[in-house]
Design a protein around this motif. Sequence first.
Motif, mmCIF file in Angstrom:
data_model
loop_
_atom_site.group_PDB
_atom_site.id
_atom_site.type_symbol
_atom_site.label_atom_id
_atom_site.label_comp_id
_atom_site.label_asym_id
_atom_site.label_seq_id
_atom_site.Cartn_x
_atom_site.Cartn_y
_atom_site.Cartn_z
ATOM 1 N N GLY A 93 -7.386 20.418 14.997
ATOM 2 C CA GLY A 93 -8.522 20.768 14.149
ATOM 3 C C GLY A 93 -8.777 19.869 12.965
ATOM 4 N N VAL A 94 -8.083 18.740 12.886
ATOM 5 C CA VAL A 94 -8.291 17.848 11.738
ATOM 6 C C VAL A 94 -9.378 16.810 12.026
ATOM 7 N N LYS A 141 -9.275 14.793 14.905
ATOM 8 C CA LYS A 141 -8.661 13.678 15.623
ATOM 9 C C LYS A 141 -9.573 13.142 16.725
ATOM 10 N N THR A 189 -12.836 13.581 17.202
ATOM 11 C CA THR A 189 -14.075 13.031 16.652
ATOM 12 C C THR A 189 -13.817 11.624 16.112
ATOM 13 N N ARG A 209 -17.354 16.325 26.023
ATOM 14 C CA ARG A 209 -18.339 16.884 25.091
ATOM 15 C C ARG A 209 -18.761 15.851 24.051
ATOM 16 N N ASN A 253 -9.665 12.295 7.108
ATOM 17 C CA ASN A 253 -10.913 12.890 7.589
ATOM 18 C C ASN A 253 -11.257 14.106 6.735
ATOM 19 N N MET A 254 -12.541 14.392 6.648
ATOM 20 C CA MET A 254 -13.041 15.496 5.825
ATOM 21 C C MET A 254 -12.570 15.273 4.388
ATOM 22 N N PRO A 273 -16.182 11.276 5.355
ATOM 23 C CA PRO A 273 -16.615 12.490 4.654
ATOM 24 C C PRO A 273 -16.667 13.719 5.568
ATOM 25 N N LEU A 274 -16.544 14.870 4.956
ATOM 26 C CA LEU A 274 -16.818 16.136 5.644
ATOM 27 C C LEU A 274 -18.330 16.254 5.652
ATOM 28 N N SER A 297 -21.270 15.127 16.900
ATOM 29 C CA SER A 297 -20.144 15.084 17.820
ATOM 30 C C SER A 297 -20.176 16.277 18.758
ATOM 31 N N ASP A 298 -20.619 17.410 18.271
ATOM 32 C CA ASP A 298 -20.717 18.536 19.192
ATOM 33 C C ASP A 298 -21.920 18.396 20.119
ATOM 34 N N TYR A 348 -16.864 5.008 9.626
ATOM 35 C CA TYR A 348 -16.097 4.803 10.863
ATOM 36 C C TYR A 348 -15.981 3.312 11.194
#
Length: 369
Positions: free
Chosen positions: A119-120, A122, A124, A154, A278-279, A315-316, A324-325, A343
Motif C-alpha cells: 500500500g505504499v 510500490k 504505481t 490494471r 512516495n506520497m 507527491p501524494l 494509475s487506477d 517520476y
Amino acid sequence: MLSKDDILAALASVPGPDGKTPLNQSGAIDGVTIRDGKVFVAIRVHPARARELEGMRAAAEARIKALAGVASALVTLTAESEGAPAPAAAGGHAHRRGPETRAIPGVAKIIAVASGKGGVGKSTTACNLALGLAALGLKVGVLDADVFGPSMPRLFGVSGKPDLAPDGQKLKPMEAFGVKLMSIGFLVDENAAVVWRGPMVMSALNQFLREVEWGELDVLVVDMPPGTGDAQLTMAQNVPLSGAVIVSTPQDLSLIDARRGMAMFRQVNVPLIGVVENMSYFICPHCGGRSDIFAHGGARHEAEAHGAPFLGEIPLDMTIRETSDGGAPIVVSAPASPQAKAYLAVAERVREALFAGAAQRAAPRIVIE
Ligand code: ADP
C-alpha cells in the motif's frame, strides 16, 4: 489470525505424493505464504508426476479454502529438480545467491522495485518508473512478480492472455506504451487456481524471466511482492538483479519496513540503487499549495543514514491515483505535468546508477555458510 500451522494442520488429511504419508509430513511442502487471508502453498513434486498429482493439489486447495479466514487459496506443484531454486531457509538467514542467477540473454539490467509493506505505492512507482526509463529512450520491460496482488494489468490498462511466441515454447509479453509486460494476472484468475504448465512458485518467476520472449531490453523492472518474508527473500536471491529500488512513504512505520527491505537486499548482495519517497507531500488541487502531511523528508534521511542514495520524492496526488487506477499512467498521460517530472527525475537517477557505473555490482561476493 491464520497461521502456517493452521494450513499445515488442514493438509494432514490429504495424502502426500506417495499416496499415504499425510501431506504435511511428506516433506513435499515447499512453502506456505499467507497474506490478507490469501494462501499460497507450493508442493514439490517430480515434474513427470505433475499431471497425476493434480488430484492431490486440488484436494489440498479445497481443504485450505474450507478454513475459516481464508479468502482464496492457490496451491501449485513445483518441479523438483536439481536446478530448482532452494527455498529460503526457515530463519531467513540464507546468504547464498540462488542457482537461477545466471543472466537472461538480451536483458542488460534487471531491477527490483520493492517495499517493506503493502500500500505504499510500490506498483504505481514501478509502472511510472518503467515508463520514465522508456521515455529516456531505453528499451524496457516490466515483470509483475506480485503473485498475490498483480496490479500491472490494471496500471497499464492491459487485459487478455499473452500469445505463444512463434517458437511455440515461449510466451510473448504483452505490450503497452512501448513497454513489454508480463504479469501472473494475465495467466491466473484471481479466484480460479489455474496453474499453467506444470505449475510452480519460484519456478513461476523463473518461467516469467526465462520463458517469456523479452527480446532485447535495456532494463527489466520487476515489481516485487510487498514485504520482506521468505517469498521475497527467495526472489531477491534467485533473480539476477542489478539493483533494487525501495519505495517508502514518509511515515515512521513504513520507514522501519523500508529498512527491512534494504536489509533484505543487502543480505543477498543486491546493490541498493536507492529509495523513493512516495506520497511525500500534498499539492492541493484547488489552491496549488503544498502541505507536508507526514513528516516529509523521512525517507531521504533514512536512506542517507543507511548509505542508500535518495532517488526522489513523489507527491501524494489525486491525478496520480486516478491515472494509475484508470490504466493511463501519468508519465504517459500527462508527461509535462510536475507529477510526471517527479517520476522522470527518479528514472534519470536510476538510469545513471545502472549505466554510469555507480551501482554496478562488483564481482559477486561468495559467502560460505
Ligand atoms: P503497492 O504496490 O505498494 O501496494 P499501489 O501502487 O498499488 O501500492 O498503490 C496503492 C494505492 O495508492 C493505489 O490506489 C494508487 O493509485 C495509490 N497511489 C500510489 N501512489 C500514489 C501517489 N503518489 N499519490 C496518490 N495516490 C497514490
